[in-house]
Enzyme design. Structure first.
Site, PDB file in Angstrom:
ATOM      1  N   HIS A 122    -102.837  77.704  25.467  1.00 54.89           N
ATOM      2  CA  HIS A 122    -103.200  76.324  25.102  1.00 54.89           C
ATOM      3  C   HIS A 122    -103.897  76.291  23.748  1.00 54.89           C
ATOM      4  O   HIS A 122    -105.062  76.700  23.642  1.00 54.89           O
ATOM      5  CB  HIS A 122    -104.159  75.736  26.133  1.00 54.89           C
ATOM      6  CG  HIS A 122    -103.603  75.652  27.514  1.00 54.89           C
ATOM      7  ND1 HIS A 122    -104.387  75.406  28.613  1.00 54.89           N
ATOM      8  CD2 HIS A 122    -102.339  75.779  27.978  1.00 54.89           C
ATOM      9  CE1 HIS A 122    -103.629  75.387  29.695  1.00 54.89           C
ATOM     10  NE2 HIS A 122    -102.382  75.612  29.345  1.00 54.89           N
ATOM     11  N   TYR A 153    -105.920  66.383  25.229  1.00 47.54           N
ATOM     12  CA  TYR A 153    -104.904  65.429  25.681  1.00 47.54           C
ATOM     13  C   TYR A 153    -105.143  64.093  24.994  1.00 47.54           C
ATOM     14  O   TYR A 153    -106.285  63.686  24.794  1.00 47.54           O
ATOM     15  CB  TYR A 153    -104.944  65.223  27.197  1.00 47.54           C
ATOM     16  CG  TYR A 153    -104.665  66.474  27.984  1.00 47.54           C
ATOM     17  CD1 TYR A 153    -103.402  67.041  27.978  1.00 47.54           C
ATOM     18  CD2 TYR A 153    -105.671  67.086  28.721  1.00 47.54           C
ATOM     19  CE1 TYR A 153    -103.134  68.201  28.693  1.00 47.54           C
ATOM     20  CE2 TYR A 153    -105.419  68.242  29.433  1.00 47.54           C
ATOM     21  CZ  TYR A 153    -104.146  68.794  29.417  1.00 47.54           C
ATOM     22  OH  TYR A 153    -103.903  69.936  30.120  1.00 47.54           O
ATOM     23  N   HIS A 206     -99.180  64.760  29.632  1.00 47.74           N
ATOM     24  CA  HIS A 206    -100.143  64.551  30.724  1.00 47.74           C
ATOM     25  C   HIS A 206     -99.929  63.204  31.410  1.00 47.74           C
ATOM     26  O   HIS A 206    -100.902  62.514  31.777  1.00 47.74           O
ATOM     27  CB  HIS A 206    -101.571  64.678  30.196  1.00 47.74           C
ATOM     28  CG  HIS A 206    -102.519  65.314  31.177  1.00 47.74           C
ATOM     29  ND1 HIS A 206    -102.287  66.508  31.792  1.00 47.74           N
ATOM     30  CD2 HIS A 206    -103.728  64.899  31.625  1.00 47.74           C
ATOM     31  CE1 HIS A 206    -103.297  66.800  32.588  1.00 47.74           C
ATOM     32  NE2 HIS A 206    -104.181  65.841  32.524  1.00 47.74           N
ATOM     33  N   GLU A 230     -93.740  68.298  28.129  1.00 47.44           N
ATOM     34  CA  GLU A 230     -94.205  68.383  29.521  1.00 47.44           C
ATOM     35  C   GLU A 230     -94.769  67.054  30.003  1.00 47.44           C
ATOM     36  O   GLU A 230     -95.466  66.360  29.250  1.00 47.44           O
ATOM     37  CB  GLU A 230     -95.291  69.464  29.593  1.00 47.44           C
ATOM     38  CG  GLU A 230     -95.965  69.589  30.930  1.00 47.44           C
ATOM     39  CD  GLU A 230     -97.098  70.603  30.881  1.00 47.44           C
ATOM     40  OE1 GLU A 230     -97.046  71.527  30.049  1.00 47.44           O
ATOM     41  OE2 GLU A 230     -98.038  70.459  31.670  1.00 47.44           O
ATOM     42  N   GLU A 256     -96.112  69.426  37.858  1.00 46.83           N
ATOM     43  CA  GLU A 256     -97.402  69.957  38.305  1.00 46.83           C
ATOM     44  C   GLU A 256     -98.058  69.052  39.346  1.00 46.83           C
ATOM     45  O   GLU A 256     -98.934  69.510  40.077  1.00 46.83           O
ATOM     46  CB  GLU A 256     -98.337  70.210  37.120  1.00 46.83           C
ATOM     47  CG  GLU A 256     -98.863  68.959  36.451  1.00 46.83           C
ATOM     48  CD  GLU A 256     -99.705  69.290  35.217  1.00 46.83           C
ATOM     49  OE1 GLU A 256     -99.200  70.011  34.347  1.00 46.83           O
ATOM     50  OE2 GLU A 256    -100.846  68.826  35.140  1.00 46.83           O
ATOM     51  N   ARG A 277     -92.242  72.606  36.903  1.00 50.08           N
ATOM     52  CA  ARG A 277     -93.598  73.080  36.618  1.00 50.08           C
ATOM     53  C   ARG A 277     -94.521  73.045  37.829  1.00 50.08           C
ATOM     54  O   ARG A 277     -95.726  72.874  37.690  1.00 50.08           O
ATOM     55  CB  ARG A 277     -94.179  72.228  35.475  1.00 50.08           C
ATOM     56  CG  ARG A 277     -93.804  72.850  34.163  1.00 50.08           C
ATOM     57  CD  ARG A 277     -94.667  72.459  33.023  1.00 50.08           C
ATOM     58  NE  ARG A 277     -96.028  72.134  33.312  1.00 50.08           N
ATOM     59  CZ  ARG A 277     -97.004  73.026  33.495  1.00 50.08           C
ATOM     60  NH1 ARG A 277     -96.741  74.309  33.453  1.00 50.08           N
ATOM     61  NH2 ARG A 277     -98.238  72.624  33.720  1.00 50.08           N
ATOM     62  N   ASP A 310    -107.775  75.767  36.483  1.00 45.60           N
ATOM     63  CA  ASP A 310    -108.160  75.336  37.824  1.00 45.60           C
ATOM     64  C   ASP A 310    -107.248  75.918  38.903  1.00 45.60           C
ATOM     65  O   ASP A 310    -107.293  75.494  40.060  1.00 45.60           O
ATOM     66  CB  ASP A 310    -108.262  73.812  37.931  1.00 45.60           C
ATOM     67  CG  ASP A 310    -106.997  73.108  37.510  1.00 45.60           C
ATOM     68  OD1 ASP A 310    -105.942  73.748  37.482  1.00 45.60           O
ATOM     69  OD2 ASP A 310    -107.071  71.905  37.199  1.00 45.60           O
ATOM     70  N   GLU A 333     -97.405  79.365  32.438  1.00 44.30           N
ATOM     71  CA  GLU A 333     -98.639  78.878  31.807  1.00 44.30           C
ATOM     72  C   GLU A 333     -99.753  79.887  32.082  1.00 44.30           C
ATOM     73  O   GLU A 333     -99.874  80.395  33.204  1.00 44.30           O
ATOM     74  CB  GLU A 333     -99.017  77.505  32.381  1.00 44.30           C
ATOM     75  CG  GLU A 333    -100.211  76.878  31.691  1.00 44.30           C
ATOM     76  CD  GLU A 333    -100.527  75.477  32.225  1.00 44.30           C
ATOM     77  OE1 GLU A 333    -100.067  75.147  33.341  1.00 44.30           O
ATOM     78  OE2 GLU A 333    -101.216  74.726  31.519  1.00 44.30           O
TER      79      GLU A 333
END
Ligand code: MG
Length: 396
Positions: A122, A153, A206, A230, A256, A277, A310, A333
């Site tokens: 990242h 973001y 996001h 993404e 995600e 993802r 996380d 990732e």
């Protein structure tokens, strides 16, 4: 062989994690799992504790049947909390299976298709030149794939967060799509001009855009050849992805916030995405993540498992065991953890020159020091909030 206990521990090691141990009646044999769901850790832990009674006395090697039992027992099935709870237990059962077999889990999933899993890191900064420096720092560490964000973001569209009403409560930021869209296109123009075409660049929206905004962004980013764009849209309305797909050839990654194969299928069947993802621990564990990848394979959709900070080292290890085994791996990732996390969880995946490698020890290859974890108890925390400029909630 029988399961004798399931123990769940929520621990704060810089951030909160949910770990489980499934104990058997065989001397010293147990499995470790993880069900961390950022901001919802206690809900997952309670679900695991409630479900664990069903597992006592059962054969831990029956991973498929126990997965079906856990999925079906409550009647009120699915959703992120429930599937993370199943995921935690499923990982521990695969860990036991590997230990019994004397093999790392990837061997039980078909063996190696590749030596290591290519990872992306990242990179972010407030200005394009700062992001460029951050991207270069990843290249120096051997990464060939880097996610680039102004922000992290929302970029220039995100106004500074207001302080929470008291410690532990969520911060609030304010999002405006237009400056975000324009600054993001400018960021990738800068990165391609300064760094060139050698590196695979990724970007995470996001879930903050409307379908037409996402379609515009995907089209504008085409000259900069993203590896993928993404989470362009919120996850609920799968049909919206048609608009993005029709507008652009920028590869799309999503998933995600998905919690099962049924979330994935509509996007697979119309080939509306290129990378799936999901986080294995969030979709019911290794059993379900592997099925999702098998479903993706005939549509030439590749994996890009969720792996931010996380998700802890047990969840990360499960992802990497799948990554090296499946034929349609795309990218992983990747984050590094603070030293305390490694003290509590010895045996994490090895990382070198942009690639992650699973442990060669039997099972997942990672252990969990319960006593040390209990010295770092859960601390209440929430995900940050995002509002529109007018103060209303931005549902993304
Ligand atoms: Mg994302």
């Amino acid at each position: 062989m029988r399961i004798t206990a399931v123990r769940v521990i929520v621990t704060c090691l810089d951030r909160n994690y949910v770990f489980v141990k499934v104990i058997t009646d065989q001397d010293g044999l147990y499995g470790v799992g993880e069900g961390t769901l950022n901001g919802n850790e206690l809900a997952v832990a309670t679900t695991i504790e409630h479900a664990s009674e069903l597992l006592i006395g059962r054969d831990p090697l029956q991973t498929e049947d126990l997965w079906q039992l856990l999925y079906s027992w409550s009647y009120w099935r699915g959703g992120p909390v429930f599937m993370a709870a199943i995921g935690a237990i499923d990982l521990a059962l695969w860990d036991i299976k590997g230990k019994v077999a004397g093999m790392p889990v990837y061997q039980l999933l078909g063996g190696r298709s590749r030596q290591g899993a290519a990872c992306y890191g990242h990179a972010h900064g407030d200005e394009p030149a700062e992001v460029e420096d951050s991207v270069r720092s990843f290249l120096d560490r051997g990464y060939r794939h880097v996610r680039a964000q102004l922000g992290p973001y929302g970029g220039k569209g995100m106004a500074r967060a207001t302080e929470p009403r008291r410690p532990g409560l969520p911060r609030t930021s304010y999002f405006s799509p237009q400056p975000y869209l324009l600054s993001t296109v400018g960021l990738f123009e800068h990165l391609r001009m300064t760094i060139g075409e050698e590196i695979s660049l990724l970007h995470d929206v996001h879930e903050r855009l409307t379908p037409i905004e996402a379609a515009w962004l995907a089209r504008q980013l085409e000259p900069y050849h993203l590896f993928f764009l993404e989470d362009p849209l919120r996850p609920e309305h799968k049909e919206s992805f048609r608009l993005v797909r029709q507008a652009s050839t920028t590869p799309i990654a999503m998933g995600e916030l998905f919690s099962s194969r049924w979330d994935c299928l509509p996007l697979f069947e119309e080939q509306l995405i290129d990378y799936i993802r999901v986080g294995p621990i969030h979709v019911g564990g290794i059993t379900e993540a592997r099925k999702i990848c098998i479903l993706a394979e005939p549509y030439q959709i590749r994996s890009a498992f969720h792996g931010p900070g996380d998700i802890g080292p047990i969840g990360q290890a499960a992802a990497v065991h799948i990554d090296v085994a499946i034929p349609n791996f795309g990218v992983q990732e990747w984050v590094t953890f603070p030293e305390l996390v490694h003290e509590v969880l010895p045996g994490a995946c090895r990382f070198r020159d942009g690639y992650a490698y699973p442990s060669e020890s039997p099972g997942l290859g990672i252990d969990f020091d319960e006593a040390l974890a209990r010295r770092h108890p859960y601390q209440r925390a929430y995900m940050p909030l995002v509002r529109r400029e007018d103060g209303s909630m931005h549902v993304y």
